[in-house]
Structures are given as C-alpha cells and as structure tokens.
Design a protein around this motif. Structure first.
Motif, PDB file in Angstrom:
ATOM      1  N   GLN A 198     -16.043  -1.923  -1.017  1.00  0.00           N
ATOM      2  CA  GLN A 198     -16.917  -2.855  -1.565  1.00  0.00           C
ATOM      3  C   GLN A 198     -17.283  -2.667  -3.081  1.00  0.00           C
ATOM      4  N   PRO A 254     -12.114   3.636   0.564  1.00  0.00           N
ATOM      5  CA  PRO A 254     -12.059   4.782   1.679  1.00  0.00           C
ATOM      6  C   PRO A 254     -11.090   5.809   0.998  1.00  0.00           C
ATOM      7  N   HIS A 295      -8.769  -3.958   0.142  1.00  0.00           N
ATOM      8  CA  HIS A 295      -8.389  -2.483   0.398  1.00  0.00           C
ATOM      9  C   HIS A 295      -9.601  -1.872   1.245  1.00  0.00           C
ATOM     10  N   ASP A 296     -10.321  -2.587   1.791  1.00  0.00           N
ATOM     11  CA  ASP A 296     -11.362  -2.282   2.992  1.00  0.00           C
ATOM     12  C   ASP A 296     -12.494  -1.406   1.934  1.00  0.00           C
ATOM     13  N   ARG A 353       0.759  -1.254  -0.045  1.00  0.00           N
ATOM     14  CA  ARG A 353       0.003  -0.048  -0.008  1.00  0.00           C
ATOM     15  C   ARG A 353       1.046   1.326  -0.073  1.00  0.00           C
ATOM     16  N   GLU A 377     -12.016  -5.681  -1.191  1.00  0.00           N
ATOM     17  CA  GLU A 377     -12.242  -6.002   0.039  1.00  0.00           C
ATOM     18  C   GLU A 377     -10.911  -5.951   0.707  1.00  0.00           C
TER      19      GLU A 377
END
Length: 664
Positions: free
Chosen positions: A491, A510, A488-489, A358, A486
C-alpha cells in the motif's frame, strides 16, 4: 331443488311464513305472491314429499304443478342429493330452527334457506325452501378474487403500497407493504403523524409542502412526492415515490388516496450513474489536461535540441560551444526517452499488463543503491538528500527493477516540488509486528492541497497547474508508484498538511518469509562494456534513424550496413554475413516478424543473432518477437551503451555463437 354443500346453521330471520293451511291451492292470494317472486319456493313434508311449488320452481323442473305436488324429492333429484336433503329437512323439523346452505347442480350455484312451518296441529311438520340462483354472484366473487390477486401481483412486482388518508381524523388506512416500509407492528393503527415521523428528517418539510399543495382546493387535487423512509424496526433507509388524488366535499379536502412505490433500487442506480458520469467527466478533464501537458512536455526538449544542432553545425569541432551543445542534446534526448518510457509504463498500468520478476531482495540495499543513482541530481538542484536506513535487512519478494523505478519516482517527485535549499528525507524501517517493510519519502516543498490528496495517485494528476509548468512531467509518476506497490501486495499513501508545508509518502510492503534470503545483488558494470568489432546489419525504414545508428556504431569500431526494408535486408545479409541484426518491426513490404522467420528459414543465415528494435514494447510484443525468432527485444530509442553491453552479452569476445531463438 338443487343440491350443494351445507353452510353454517346460522340463517337470516325467517320471512313471513306461508299460510299454514294445506293444500297449497286453498290460498289464491298467497299463491299469487309466491308466483311473483323470482326465487324458487318449495314446501316439503318431513319425509321429502312436495306439498307446494311456485312458478319459478316449476319452471326449473319444466313440469306442471299437478305432476309435482305429492311426489317425493327422490323422484326429481339425482340420487347423490337425496340423502343430504332429507337429513337437512329432518334437522329443521326436529330443531324448529332455520338452516341455510349452498349447493351446485348442473353447473349452477344455488343458495337454499330452509324454514320450519307449523302444520294444522300447531307442530312443525313442514319445511319451506327458498332457493336462489347465485351463480352470477359466485362468478363475480371469483372474478374479484382473480382481480385482487392480479392487483397483489402487480403491486408486488411494482413494489406498490396503497394508502387512504382521512384528512379530518388524521387516520391512514394502508396495506401490508406500506406498513412494512414504516415498520409498523401487527395491528398498530397508522396515523398521519406516524407517517411524517417515519420520513427522513431532511425530507419532511418538502413532503409536507407537497401534501399542503395537494389539499388546496384551488391549486391542488393531485399529489406527487419523493422522500426517504427510515424503517422504525430495521433502521433501513428506503426511497419512496408517492402519488395520490384528493377528494373534496363542499369545497373541502376530506381524503387523499393513492400509492407509494419503493424506488430505492432506481435511486441507487441513478446515484451510481451520477457518480459514473462524474468519473467520466473527471477522466475527460484529466485526458484533456494530459494531452495539453504531453504537447508541452514534448515540445520543451525540441527547442534545445534544435538549438544544439544549429550550434554543432556552426561551432568548431571540439570547441567549448560544441561540447556544451553535445551535453544539451544528451540531456534533452534522455528527457524525451523518459517521457516515452512513462507513457509505455502508463499503458501497461491502465491495461493491467505490468509483469513482475519476483525474487527475495533487501529493500534497504535497493533504496541505498537508488539514492546513489539520484545523488548527483539532488546536488544539481541544490537539495539536501537525507537518508535513515535501518541497520538490518528488510527482505521482500519483489521485482528489483520495478521497485527501483517506484523509489526513483518518489525521489523525483520530491526533487521536482521542493525549492532549491530544501530537504528530501528517505527512511526505511522494519515493522516486525505487522510483518511490513516501510519506506517513507518526505520533503519540505510545495505540499499538496487537501482536495488533491485523495486523487494524487490518479494518472495525469499533478499538484501544480501553473501556466509555465516549471516543474514539468506528465503526472504519471505517482500513478506508476501506486501500481507497482499494489502489484507487490503493498500500500502507498500520501500525507500533507497543505500548500507550502511539504508532503510525505509512505510505502508498506509485506516482508518475505522468515527463512527467505535476498538473492545475490547483480554486479554493477563499471565503465562501458565493449563486445569488440562486429559485423552489424541495421534494418530500419527511417533513413535518419538508420544512418545515425550506423554512424554511432561505426565510431565504436564496428562494421555496419543498413537496409531500408526487409527484402533489402535479407539480400544484404546473404552478402554481408552479419553477426548481429538490429531489425525494426514496422517495415514496409515485409514486417520484422516475417524478416525474422525468413532468417531462421535460411540455413546460410542461421548463425545471426536477431534483435528486435521497435516502439512496440508491450508484453505481447515481446512474446511475438520471441516466437518469430528474435533473441532479444529493445524498445526505441536504444541506449548506445546498453546496446554495446547487449552485444557483449550475446556475442561474447569471440565469434558469434550459434543460438536457438529466445535462448538469450
């Protein structure tokens, strides 16, 4: 004569009193009657003097009558019983009322009933004591209490309730558990009508049918049913298994008695197992479909590859046929490589082994670059690619390569299922209120049937299932998109109004913290990096793979030697002194890890740069390769241009530097 704790003063009505005449032996008939009873009968004076004792009483003492009459009870009872007994005698004489009590003596339980008896002057001066051994009854009561407690424990453990339905009156007697199930108030009467009202509406008809069948004297007698009870107070739905037996009088059912068992947990377990079996069956179907698809997709490139090879064998070098065959071979081998990459990525998804690198990056810029990469593909398919990208950065914390892969998979999906002449639109926007970066990819293609929408992101699921499989693919692209998003948090969701009405995919990620700035975008290398002529050793047990790689690198100006196993590779390396070694892992006699360790242990080979080149490309494979001494790890089949860039990076324009393993 046995002592016991005093019972309540209330006592049963006095039997016909003994004759008032004294002494006791003046009434032979009365004496015979008293001796015939099984109870011990005593006649006491108010001070405790024994005036009469029947045969049973004397038998308990083991003394003849003449040694008993005239003596005081203090002479015959243990000291601790004397005062309580005299007090009771006094109370009976003074009150003129009977008294009943129990006492335990010598391990025996006795029930005493004391009655006032009038003396010759007409006043109560004597007391008749009727004493009865009730040990057996007390033991039976204690045993019953134990049995009741065991039954209660068993009922609690089995979650059983007991009912007794009076068919004539409609009343139902039940225990606390059944009252709890139906949500009855304390003291509330239970009726068959309330029983039926407490059942789930969908279960009432079947339960009534089971009751009617049980009450039928011809075919009934037993009752079994399973139904749902909806608690009146809490509204909770519970499953109940009921069993019972019907009792008849004169051929008519009068009672139905039985048990109810709370089987909610069993039903939940059965339902969970049913759903699990459905999932397993679905997974098995998907696996079978996948294997058939994989076989089809792997065979598809083989036909043009074989044909292209045949053309190259026959066509004149440099001819249009040869150039066309070369382009075909390039496209089809790229397709094979993409299929293998998809399989590797799918394995990482299913085993939760995708690892992200990341950093803050601008999703708008990343999508823009990806669109550039796919523009020619859309053009070749006769599709219009539309883009609407917001004018400000949408910074997210993400892995650039993985997010680009996800965006690319969505674009490929749109291109695959949109007929020529159609449109694919890409939109990126910020949602500052929800702190989200939103990517939408929509098309006006084949659409998604409603029954597939909920599982379109599952591996091996594809909207198209025709025999010709004209769209191709393994059905893992959208599963990879979901996994990447997912991780990467975020949806991802799919939307379609049905077959032929296109579809829309929405990705929400996000936004990074307000002060995060996107890292500098890596520069794009134009053209083909070239490290200059190098000495390269290829250790590969597949002769075809080794020789074709040697020829390809040789055409780039490099000096290349090949070895078909690790031992031969070490021997050639000591003579050839390669600058870089491209080594397979799955080698005979000595695997690639052992080769790397042997290179690192030999001072004369310490300057070689080692690159693992293998089909094992899991994260743990990369870690194991680095631990063995490899500088880099390449998954097969290697891209020649990528290999040239890697050598330029590792070796530079000059002589190969001495490096520590894993430092590249």
């Amino acid at each position: 004569m046995s002592p016991q704790p005093e019972a309540s003063p209330g006592a049963p009505p006095a039997p016909e009193r003994p004759a008032e005449e004294a002494p006791a032996d003046s009434a032979p008939t009365l004496r015979a009657i008293l001796d015939a009873t099984q109870e011990s009968v005593w006649l006491f004076g108010a001070d405790g003097t024994i005036r009469l004792a029947n045969r049973s009483a004397l038998g308990r003492l083991g003394l003849p009558l003449e040694e008993v009459v005239g003596r005081n009870l203090a002479d015959l009872l243990p000291a601790e019983f004397v005062s309580p007994r005299r007090e009771r005698l006094r109370r009976v004489v003074e009150s003129g009322r009977p008294l009943q009590f129990e006492e335990r003596c010598g391990g025996v339980d006795y029930l005493h009933r004391l009655y006032p008896v009038a003396g010759p002057d007409g006043r109560a001066g004597l007391v008749a004591d009727f004493c009865k051994d009730v040990t057996w009854r007390r033991r039976a009561e204690a045993a019953q209490r134990v049995a009741d407690e065991r039954l209660r424990i068993a009922q609690d453990a089995a979650r059983l309730g007991i009912h007794d339905y009076d068919v004539t009156s409609g009343d139902v007697e039940c225990d606390g558990r059944l009252r709890e199930l139906w949500g009855l108030e304390p003291g509330e009467a239970f009726t068959y009508q309330k029983f039926m009202a407490g059942l789930h509406p969908d279960d009432r008809a079947a339960t009534q049918a089971a009751v009617d069948a049980a009450l039928d004297p011809v075919r009934g007698g037993t009752y079994r049913a399973e139904y749902r009870v909806v608690g009146r107070r809490d509204g909770v739905e519970r499953w109940v298994a009921a069993t019972g037996k019907v009792f008849y009088e004169d051929g008519r059912a009068v009672r139905l008695a039985g048990t109810v068992e709370d089987v909610t947990e069993r039903k939940r377990t059965e339902e969970a197992l049913r759903r699990a079996n459905e999932r397993l069956e679905e997974a098995d179907r998907a696996k079978n479909e996948f294997l058939a698809t994989l076989s089809h997709e792997l065979r598809n490139p083989l036909t043009p590859i074989r044909n292209g090879i045949s053309v190259l064998e026959r066509a004149a070098p440099g001819s249009e046929e040869a150039r066309r065959a070369t382009r075909v071979l390039g496209r089809q081998t790229a397709q094979l490589a993409r299929l293998v990459d998809d399989l590797l990525d799918l394995t990482r998804v299913l085993t939760n082994r995708i690892r992200l690198q990341r950093r803050p990056l601008d999703l708008v810029a990343l999508v823009g670059r990806t669109l550039e990469d796919y523009a020619s593909h859309f053009q070749s398919q006769g599709l219009e690619l539309r883009a609407e990208l917001c004018g400000e950065a949408a910074v997210v914390e993400g892995d650039e390569a993985r997010l680009a892969q996800g965006v690319g998979n969505l674009l490929q999906n749109g291109a695959k299922f949109t007929p020529s002449g159609g449109h694919v639109a890409v939109r990126v926007r910020r949602d500052p209120l929800r702190r989200l970066a939103v990517l939408e990819v929509s098309d006006d293609g084949l659409g998604i049937p409603p029954h597939l929408l909920r599982r379109i992101f599952q591996p091996f699921v594809q909207a198209e299932a025709t025999l010709d499989r004209s769209k191709g693919g393994l059905g893992v692209g959208l599963a990879l998109v979901k996994a990447i998003v997912e991780l990467h948090d975020g949806q991802v969701s799919a939307h379609s109004e049905g077959v032929g009405r296109g579809c829309r995919f929405v990705v929400q990620l996000p936004l990074a913290e307000a002060d995060a700035a996107p890292a500098e975008e890596p520069g794009r290398q134009e053209g083909r990096a070239h490290p200059g002529p190098r000495r390269i050793l290829v250790i590969e047990d597949s002769r075809d793979a080794a020789e074709t790689l040697r020829d390809a690198l040789g055409l780039g100006g490099h000096r290349v030697e090949i070895a078909l196993d690790g031992m031969d590779g070490l021997s050639k390396a000591r003579q050839f002194k390669p600058e870089i070694v491209l080594c397979d892992i799955g080698l005979p006699r000595m695997d690639g890890y052992e080769v790397a360790r042997a290179f690192r242990a030999d001072p004369s080979l310490g300057g070689c740069v080692l690159v693992a080149m293998t089909g094992y490309a899991r994260p743990e494979d990369l870690q194991r390769a680095a631990a063995a001494g490899f500088h880099r790890h390449l998954a097969k089949p290697p891209d020649l241009h990528g290999l040239e860039r890697l050598m330029a990076e590792l070796l530079g324009p000059g002589p190969a530097p001495s490096r520590e393993p894993g430092s590249a």
